[in-house]
Scaffold this motif. Structure first.
Motif, mmCIF file in Angstrom:
data_model
loop_
_atom_site.group_PDB
_atom_site.id
_atom_site.type_symbol
_atom_site.label_atom_id
_atom_site.label_comp_id
_atom_site.label_asym_id
_atom_site.label_seq_id
_atom_site.Cartn_x
_atom_site.Cartn_y
_atom_site.Cartn_z
ATOM 1 N N ALA A 39 0.854 -1.190 0.000
ATOM 2 C CA ALA A 39 0.000 0.000 0.000
ATOM 3 C C ALA A 39 0.886 1.234 0.000
ATOM 4 O O ALA A 39 1.951 1.252 0.627
ATOM 5 N N THR A 40 0.461 2.249 -0.714
ATOM 6 C CA THR A 40 1.270 3.464 -0.829
ATOM 7 C C THR A 40 1.212 4.303 0.436
ATOM 8 O O THR A 40 2.227 4.823 0.896
ATOM 9 N N SER A 41 0.018 4.467 1.005
ATOM 10 C CA SER A 41 -0.108 5.273 2.220
ATOM 11 C C SER A 41 -1.123 4.652 3.169
ATOM 12 O O SER A 41 -1.945 3.824 2.766
ATOM 13 N N TYR A 42 -1.049 5.077 4.429
ATOM 14 C CA TYR A 42 -1.899 4.528 5.485
ATOM 15 C C TYR A 42 -2.460 5.689 6.281
ATOM 16 O O TYR A 42 -1.728 6.400 6.976
ATOM 17 N N ALA A 43 -3.755 5.919 6.146
ATOM 18 C CA ALA A 43 -4.418 7.000 6.874
ATOM 19 C C ALA A 43 -5.090 6.416 8.098
ATOM 20 O O ALA A 43 -6.013 5.604 7.980
ATOM 21 N N TYR A 44 -4.629 6.830 9.265
ATOM 22 C CA TYR A 44 -5.197 6.323 10.520
ATOM 23 C C TYR A 44 -6.059 7.409 11.152
ATOM 24 O O TYR A 44 -5.582 8.517 11.418
ATOM 25 N N VAL A 45 -7.335 7.092 11.361
ATOM 26 C CA VAL A 45 -8.259 8.043 11.981
ATOM 27 C C VAL A 45 -8.025 8.010 13.486
ATOM 28 O O VAL A 45 -8.509 7.131 14.194
ATOM 29 N N SER A 46 -7.277 8.985 13.944
ATOM 30 C CA SER A 46 -6.921 9.085 15.350
ATOM 31 C C SER A 46 -7.854 10.072 16.042
ATOM 32 O O SER A 46 -9.025 10.204 15.670
ATOM 33 N N SER A 47 -7.361 10.770 17.036
ATOM 34 C CA SER A 47 -8.197 11.659 17.843
ATOM 35 C C SER A 47 -7.329 12.716 18.499
ATOM 36 O O SER A 47 -6.145 12.472 18.804
ATOM 37 N N ARG A 48 -7.931 13.870 18.759
ATOM 38 C CA ARG A 48 -7.231 14.888 19.533
ATOM 39 C C ARG A 48 -7.086 14.472 20.993
ATOM 40 O O ARG A 48 -6.392 15.140 21.764
ATOM 41 N N SER A 49 -7.679 13.347 21.357
ATOM 42 C CA SER A 49 -7.495 12.809 22.704
ATOM 43 C C SER A 49 -6.067 12.342 22.948
ATOM 44 O O SER A 49 -5.697 12.069 24.096
ATOM 45 N N VAL A 50 -5.252 12.250 21.904
ATOM 46 C CA VAL A 50 -3.868 11.806 22.085
ATOM 47 C C VAL A 50 -3.018 12.860 22.783
ATOM 48 O O VAL A 50 -1.909 12.556 23.247
ATOM 49 N N ALA A 91 -6.011 14.352 0.773
ATOM 50 C CA ALA A 91 -4.676 14.284 1.355
ATOM 51 C C ALA A 91 -3.913 13.068 0.847
ATOM 52 O O ALA A 91 -2.705 13.128 0.598
ATOM 53 N N ALA A 92 -4.618 11.949 0.690
ATOM 54 C CA ALA A 92 -3.972 10.740 0.179
ATOM 55 C C ALA A 92 -3.481 10.950 -1.250
ATOM 56 O O ALA A 92 -2.379 10.523 -1.613
ATOM 57 N N VAL A 93 -4.298 11.603 -2.070
ATOM 58 C CA VAL A 93 -3.897 11.884 -3.451
ATOM 59 C C VAL A 93 -2.653 12.767 -3.476
ATOM 60 O O VAL A 93 -1.745 12.590 -4.308
ATOM 61 N N LYS A 94 -2.583 13.713 -2.544
ATOM 62 C CA LYS A 94 -1.435 14.629 -2.480
ATOM 63 C C LYS A 94 -0.204 13.983 -1.860
ATOM 64 O O LYS A 94 0.882 14.568 -1.891
ATOM 65 N N GLY A 95 -0.370 12.816 -1.260
ATOM 66 C CA GLY A 95 0.746 12.144 -0.613
ATOM 67 C C GLY A 95 1.131 12.747 0.721
ATOM 68 O O GLY A 95 2.288 12.635 1.151
#
Length: 336
Positions: free
Chosen positions: A87-98, A201-205
């Motif tokens: 896979a080229t990229s990995y988008a992880y849906v995180s949180s501002r709770s970090v 964002a994924a398209v833009k890398g």
């Protein structure tokens, strides 16, 4: 573009699937089969928490992976390691709770973070789970990992019970306890705007962390609830009540009155995050009226009852407790 959704059948994952399909992308969803994937989505079945549960992902290549996982970080670690070469990229849906609690208003992506590990495999607090998931994505994909630090997420498909509860309560009509002040600013993101930005964002890398939420003050408590009255066509009368009265009655912000936090440090941290980086990268947020109206339309297709995630508590204020406060009584009096 070929996209793999780890999840993709509910709320945020479903919004990403719908957005990708609308763009003509080739969409695959890996999930447990508890809910149907949208029409047009290829399905791979498996349970990432089970021994051998990722077997369906042993082959295949994708341009982007989107992962909405909020459990033990080791599940993100294992998926990331398996997919890193395919896979080229990995988008992880995180949180501002970090961010270390409580985050100050105006906090950027460089703020201090909670301690966590990508190898945690058991019961983990939400903040540590999301930060551990970030670390797991970074471990596997490095600069190709996109970390979406979302704030409050609303919109059609919501299975947490925040905006759906307010819409349901206001639709019932009568006097409604409205937590003030009316002008209290809110910061949130519509799941569909999150989805659109993620794919762009994924398209833009793009990679690295982004606070993904609307600008502070995108709406107010007053505009949100008054819009609920308008779109439902209800005869509800909003009874604006000061925070001191609400707190003295033992009403729990956020849980019993979803979305609402009283003015102060916690509110400012939740609804005052810096999003200049995401805005510069193209984030656009639709008006609150569209989010509320579309959520109400979706709810009506379900008979007015929203789905509820089994791993999240049921939100909302007990009607008797609300009525006592509106009458000027203290629900806690007499040991009640």
């Amino acid at each position: 573009m070929r996209i793999l959704l780890l999840g993709g059948t509910e709320f945020v994952g479903r919004a990403v699937a719908d957005e990708a399909l609308g763009r003509g992308w080739e969409v695959t969803a890996f999930h447990r089969g508890r809910h149907a994937a949208p029409p047009g989505v290829a399905t791979l079945l498996g349970d990432r928490t089970a021994e051998g549960g990722l077997a369906a992902l042993d082959r295949g290549e994708w341009d982007v992976v989107v992962d909405t996982w909020s459990g033990a970080p080791s599940a993100v670690r294992d998926a990331g390691r398996l997919l890193a070469g395919r896979a080229t990229s990995y988008a992880y849906v995180s949180s501002r709770s970090v961010y270390a609690y409580p985050p100050p208003a105006g906090l950027t992506e460089d703020g201090p973070l909670v301690d966590a590990s990508p190898d945690d495999g058991g019961e983990v607090e939400y903040a540590q789970a999301k930060r551990g998931g970030e670390l797991a994505a970074l471990e596997a994909f490095g600069e190709r990992a996109l970390l979406l630090r979302a704030g409050l997420i609303l919109g059609p498909g919501e299975n947490i019970g925040r905006l759906p509860w307010w819409l349901g309560r206001i639709a019932r009509g009568g006097d409604v306890l409205a937590p003030g002040p009316r002008e209290l600013g809110l910061q949130y993101i519509d799941a569909r705007d999150l989805a659109a930005w993620t794919l762009d964002a994924a398209v833009k890398g793009l990679g690295g962390p982004y606070n993904l939420v609307s600008p502070p003050g995108h709406t107010t408590m007053g505009e949100l609830l008054e819009t609920c009255v308008r779109v439902t066509g209800s005869d509800a009368e909003l009874r604006w009540t000061d925070p001191e009265t609400i707190l003295a009655a033992g009403i729990e912000p956020w849980m019993e009155l979803p979305v609402w936090l009283p003015p102060g440090e916690v509110h400012d941290g939740m609804h005052g995050g810096d999003v200049s980086k995401a805005l510069a990268a193209g984030l656009r947020c639709r008006p609150v009226g569209e989010t509320v109206a579309d959520t109400w339309t979706w709810l009506r297709t379900l008979g007015g009852t929203a789905p509820q995630r089994p791993d999240r508590p049921t939100l909302g204020l007990d009607p008797e407790k609300e009525a006592k406060v509106l009458r000027g009584e203290n629900p806690n009096a007499g040991g009640a």
